[in-house]
Structure formats: structure tokens, C-alpha cells
Motif scaffolding. Structure first.
Motif, PDB file in Angstrom:
ATOM      1  N   MET A   9       0.862  -1.160   0.000  1.00 23.07           N
ATOM      2  CA  MET A   9       0.000   0.000   0.000  1.00 23.07           C
ATOM      3  C   MET A   9       0.921   1.240   0.000  1.00 23.07           C
ATOM      4  O   MET A   9       1.791   1.353   0.854  1.00 23.07           O
ATOM      5  N   ASP A  10       0.701   2.149  -0.953  1.00 26.14           N
ATOM      6  CA  ASP A  10       1.545   3.347  -1.015  1.00 26.14           C
ATOM      7  C   ASP A  10       1.132   4.334   0.081  1.00 26.14           C
ATOM      8  O   ASP A  10       0.076   4.197   0.710  1.00 26.14           O
ATOM      9  N   ASP A  11       1.972   5.352   0.316  1.00 24.55           N
ATOM     10  CA  ASP A  11       1.759   6.276   1.425  1.00 24.55           C
ATOM     11  C   ASP A  11       0.415   6.998   1.346  1.00 24.55           C
ATOM     12  O   ASP A  11      -0.271   7.143   2.362  1.00 24.55           O
ATOM     13  N   ASP A  12       0.034   7.474   0.159  1.00 20.42           N
ATOM     14  CA  ASP A  12      -1.252   8.173   0.029  1.00 20.42           C
ATOM     15  C   ASP A  12      -2.414   7.278   0.431  1.00 20.42           C
ATOM     16  O   ASP A  12      -3.344   7.708   1.113  1.00 20.42           O
ATOM     17  N   ARG A  13      -2.353   6.034   0.017  1.00 18.76           N
ATOM     18  CA  ARG A  13      -3.424   5.095   0.363  1.00 18.76           C
ATOM     19  C   ARG A  13      -3.442   4.800   1.864  1.00 18.76           C
ATOM     20  O   ARG A  13      -4.511   4.653   2.471  1.00 18.76           O
ATOM     21  N   VAL A  14      -2.257   4.730   2.467  1.00 12.01           N
ATOM     22  CA  VAL A  14      -2.177   4.519   3.918  1.00 12.01           C
ATOM     23  C   VAL A  14      -2.928   5.625   4.648  1.00 12.01           C
ATOM     24  O   VAL A  14      -3.759   5.359   5.527  1.00 12.01           O
ATOM     25  N   TRP A  15      -2.679   6.879   4.283  1.00 15.51           N
ATOM     26  CA  TRP A  15      -3.332   7.989   4.989  1.00 15.51           C
ATOM     27  C   TRP A  15      -4.820   8.073   4.675  1.00 15.51           C
ATOM     28  O   TRP A  15      -5.619   8.440   5.543  1.00 15.51           O
ATOM     29  N   HIS A  16      -5.208   7.714   3.477  1.00 13.27           N
ATOM     30  CA  HIS A  16      -6.634   7.656   3.151  1.00 13.27           C
ATOM     31  C   HIS A  16      -7.321   6.570   3.994  1.00 13.27           C
ATOM     32  O   HIS A  16      -8.420   6.765   4.527  1.00 13.27           O
ATOM     33  N   PHE A  17      -6.664   5.413   4.117  1.00 13.80           N
ATOM     34  CA  PHE A  17      -7.166   4.307   4.933  1.00 13.80           C
ATOM     35  C   PHE A  17      -7.343   4.768   6.383  1.00 13.80           C
ATOM     36  O   PHE A  17      -8.399   4.556   6.993  1.00 13.80           O
ATOM     37  N   GLU A  18      -6.310   5.414   6.941  1.00  9.27           N
ATOM     38  CA  GLU A  18      -6.374   5.857   8.338  1.00  9.27           C
ATOM     39  C   GLU A  18      -7.466   6.914   8.526  1.00  9.27           C
ATOM     40  O   GLU A  18      -8.226   6.866   9.494  1.00  9.27           O
ATOM     41  N   GLU A  19      -7.576   7.841   7.589  1.00  7.48           N
ATOM     42  CA  GLU A  19      -8.620   8.859   7.675  1.00  7.48           C
ATOM     43  C   GLU A  19     -10.012   8.221   7.672  1.00  7.48           C
ATOM     44  O   GLU A  19     -10.902   8.633   8.426  1.00  7.48           O
ATOM     45  N   SER A  20     -10.185   7.191   6.860  1.00 10.28           N
ATOM     46  CA  SER A  20     -11.492   6.539   6.771  1.00 10.28           C
ATOM     47  C   SER A  20     -11.892   5.887   8.086  1.00 10.28           C
ATOM     48  O   SER A  20     -13.080   5.739   8.381  1.00 10.28           O
ATOM     49  N   LEU A  21     -10.917   5.513   8.907  1.00 12.80           N
ATOM     50  CA  LEU A  21     -11.227   4.933  10.215  1.00 12.80           C
ATOM     51  C   LEU A  21     -11.821   5.979  11.154  1.00 12.80           C
ATOM     52  O   LEU A  21     -12.605   5.648  12.047  1.00 12.80           O
ATOM     53  N   TRP A  22     -11.483   7.230  10.958  1.00  4.82           N
ATOM     54  CA  TRP A  22     -12.009   8.321  11.785  1.00  4.82           C
ATOM     55  C   TRP A  22     -13.341   8.847  11.250  1.00  4.82           C
ATOM     56  O   TRP A  22     -14.174   9.301  12.021  1.00  4.82           O
ATOM     57  N   THR A  23     -13.535   8.802   9.939  1.00  2.00           N
ATOM     58  CA  THR A  23     -14.702   9.465   9.344  1.00  2.00           C
ATOM     59  C   THR A  23     -15.740   8.508   8.757  1.00  2.00           C
ATOM     60  O   THR A  23     -16.870   8.911   8.517  1.00  2.00           O
ATOM     61  N   GLY A  24     -15.379   7.264   8.514  1.00  2.00           N
ATOM     62  CA  GLY A  24     -16.295   6.310   7.902  1.00  2.00           C
ATOM     63  C   GLY A  24     -17.386   5.859   8.854  1.00  2.00           C
ATOM     64  O   GLY A  24     -17.279   6.012  10.072  1.00  2.00           O
ATOM     65  N   ASP A  25     -18.420   5.261   8.295  1.00  2.00           N
ATOM     66  CA  ASP A  25     -19.521   4.789   9.132  1.00  2.00           C
ATOM     67  C   ASP A  25     -19.129   3.518   9.887  1.00  2.00           C
ATOM     68  O   ASP A  25     -18.062   2.944   9.673  1.00  2.00           O
ATOM     69  N   ALA A  26     -20.003   3.083  10.780  1.00  2.00           N
ATOM     70  CA  ALA A  26     -19.713   1.943  11.650  1.00  2.00           C
ATOM     71  C   ALA A  26     -19.438   0.664  10.867  1.00  2.00           C
ATOM     72  O   ALA A  26     -18.540  -0.110  11.228  1.00  2.00           O
ATOM     73  N   GLU A  27     -20.179   0.410   9.802  1.00  2.00           N
ATOM     74  CA  GLU A  27     -19.945  -0.804   9.002  1.00  2.00           C
ATOM     75  C   GLU A  27     -18.573  -0.777   8.340  1.00  2.00           C
ATOM     76  O   GLU A  27     -17.879  -1.794   8.286  1.00  2.00           O
ATOM     77  N   HIS A  28     -18.195   0.381   7.812  1.00  2.00           N
ATOM     78  CA  HIS A  28     -16.858   0.537   7.212  1.00  2.00           C
ATOM     79  C   HIS A  28     -15.791   0.244   8.269  1.00  2.00           C
ATOM     80  O   HIS A  28     -14.835  -0.488   8.023  1.00  2.00           O
ATOM     81  N   TYR A  29     -15.969   0.814   9.450  1.00  2.00           N
ATOM     82  CA  TYR A  29     -15.022   0.622  10.536  1.00  2.00           C
ATOM     83  C   TYR A  29     -14.908  -0.856  10.907  1.00  2.00           C
ATOM     84  O   TYR A  29     -13.805  -1.398  11.015  1.00  2.00           O
ATOM     85  N   ARG A  30     -16.042  -1.512  11.079  1.00  2.00           N
ATOM     86  CA  ARG A  30     -16.037  -2.938  11.440  1.00  2.00           C
ATOM     87  C   ARG A  30     -15.316  -3.789  10.390  1.00  2.00           C
ATOM     88  O   ARG A  30     -14.635  -4.755  10.722  1.00  2.00           O
ATOM     89  N   ALA A  31     -15.456  -3.435   9.129  1.00  2.00           N
ATOM     90  CA  ALA A  31     -14.823  -4.206   8.051  1.00  2.00           C
ATOM     91  C   ALA A  31     -13.301  -4.085   8.068  1.00  2.00           C
ATOM     92  O   ALA A  31     -12.607  -4.987   7.591  1.00  2.00           O
ATOM     93  N   LEU A  32     -12.773  -3.001   8.627  1.00  2.00           N
ATOM     94  CA  LEU A  32     -11.329  -2.767   8.582  1.00  2.00           C
ATOM     95  C   LEU A  32     -10.591  -3.161   9.857  1.00  2.00           C
ATOM     96  O   LEU A  32      -9.374  -3.119   9.900  1.00  2.00           O
ATOM     97  N   ILE A  33     -11.315  -3.546  10.895  1.00  2.00           N
ATOM     98  CA  ILE A  33     -10.687  -3.900  12.170  1.00  2.00           C
ATOM     99  C   ILE A  33     -10.633  -5.419  12.315  1.00  2.00           C
ATOM    100  O   ILE A  33     -11.651  -6.105  12.240  1.00  2.00           O
ATOM    101  N   ASP A  34      -9.445  -5.939  12.515  1.00  2.00           N
ATOM    102  CA  ASP A  34      -9.241  -7.374  12.686  1.00  2.00           C
ATOM    103  C   ASP A  34      -9.870  -7.839  14.001  1.00  2.00           C
ATOM    104  O   ASP A  34      -9.860  -7.104  14.994  1.00  2.00           O
ATOM    105  N   GLU A  35     -10.387  -9.044  14.019  1.00  2.00           N
ATOM    106  CA  GLU A  35     -11.026  -9.572  15.239  1.00  2.00           C
ATOM    107  C   GLU A  35     -10.044  -9.721  16.398  1.00  2.00           C
ATOM    108  O   GLU A  35     -10.446  -9.774  17.557  1.00  2.00           O
ATOM    109  N   ALA A  36      -8.740  -9.766  16.105  1.00  2.00           N
ATOM    110  CA  ALA A  36      -7.729  -9.882  17.153  1.00  2.00           C
ATOM    111  C   ALA A  36      -7.106  -8.531  17.508  1.00  2.00           C
ATOM    112  O   ALA A  36      -6.127  -8.480  18.250  1.00  2.00           O
ATOM    113  N   CYS A  37      -7.669  -7.440  17.008  1.00  2.00           N
ATOM    114  CA  CYS A  37      -7.121  -6.101  17.232  1.00  2.00           C
ATOM    115  C   CYS A  37      -7.071  -5.756  18.719  1.00  2.00           C
ATOM    116  O   CYS A  37      -7.995  -6.066  19.473  1.00  2.00           O
TER     117      CYS A  37
END
Length: 117
Positions: free
Chosen positions: A1-29
Motif C-alpha cells: 500500500m503506497d503512502d497516500d493510500r495509507v493515509w486515506h485508509f487511516e482517515e477513513s477509520l475516523w470518518t467512515g460509518d460503523a460498518e466501514h469501521y467494522r470491516a477494517l478492524i481485525d477480530e484480534a485487534c
């Protein structure tokens, strides 16, 4: 994953909806958040953040990315998040692992707000 995508990914964790958030968090997090019970894992970590109101805008500073090995990304940064009249500032880290091609999940996240004196 390139740097721009990394920061877009991280931003989406703060601004995305609950379903988006759940999809990106590992069950062992594992997470350390600035509110009780502070240390969270798995489903409790997902629930703690997914059930809070999302931020409308975020600004990153002091951004760093490390790639200690193939399939592992560690980010550290300062965040300023805004929603309505509320502002939140913290220093954060997140760690992602690749499960499959272009399929990344968060396995660690930590937030440390500035000390108040």
C-alpha cells in the motif's frame, strides 16, 4: 500500500460509518483508548469505536510510516478531529497487516491525548 493510500485508509477509520469501521478492524485487534476501560481487544474494541459518532474532518501532522516487513505497516501521527463544535487532538499509532492482496486490516491502534496541567 503506497503512502497516500495509507493515509486515506487511516482517515477513513475516523470518518467512515460503523460498518466501514467494522470491516477494517481485525477480530484480534488490540486498542488503547483514552476512556475507560482503556485497554480493549477484539469485539469490544470494535464496539467501543463503532458506536461513537464519527468525525466530520481530520487533519494529520507529524506523520510517519514504517514497513518493518512485507505485509505489515505501522503508522504514527498527531490527529486533530472535528465534529460540530467538538475538537479532539491526540498522538496515535496504528498497525495494519495484509490478509490478501489489497486487503488490509488494523491489528493495533492507540490514542494518547495531550496531558492537561
Amino acid at each position: 500500500m503506497d503512502d497516500d493510500r495509507v493515509w486515506h485508509f487511516e482517515e477513513s477509520l475516523w470518518t467512515g460509518d460503523a460498518e466501514h469501521y467494522r470491516a477494517l478492524i481485525d477480530e484480534a485487534c488490540l486498542m488503547v483508548l483514552p476512556t475507560p476501560p482503556y485497554v480493549l481487544g477484539g469485539d469490544e474494541a470494535v464496539a467501543a469505536v463503532a458506536d461513537t459518532p464519527r468525525w466530520s474532518a481530520v487533519t494529520f501532522a507529524q506523520q510517519r510510516i514504517a514497513r518493518p516487513e512485507e505485509g505489515l505497516i505501522v503508522v504514527a501521527y498527531q490527529i486533530e478531529a472535528v465534529r460540530d463544535d467538538e475538537r479532539y487532538t491526540a498522538h496515535c499509532t496504528s498497525t495494519y497487516r495484509r490478509r490478501n492482496h489489497e486487503d488490509w486490516q488494523v491489528v493495533q491502534h492507540q490514542q494518547t491525548p495531550p496531558l492537561t496541567r
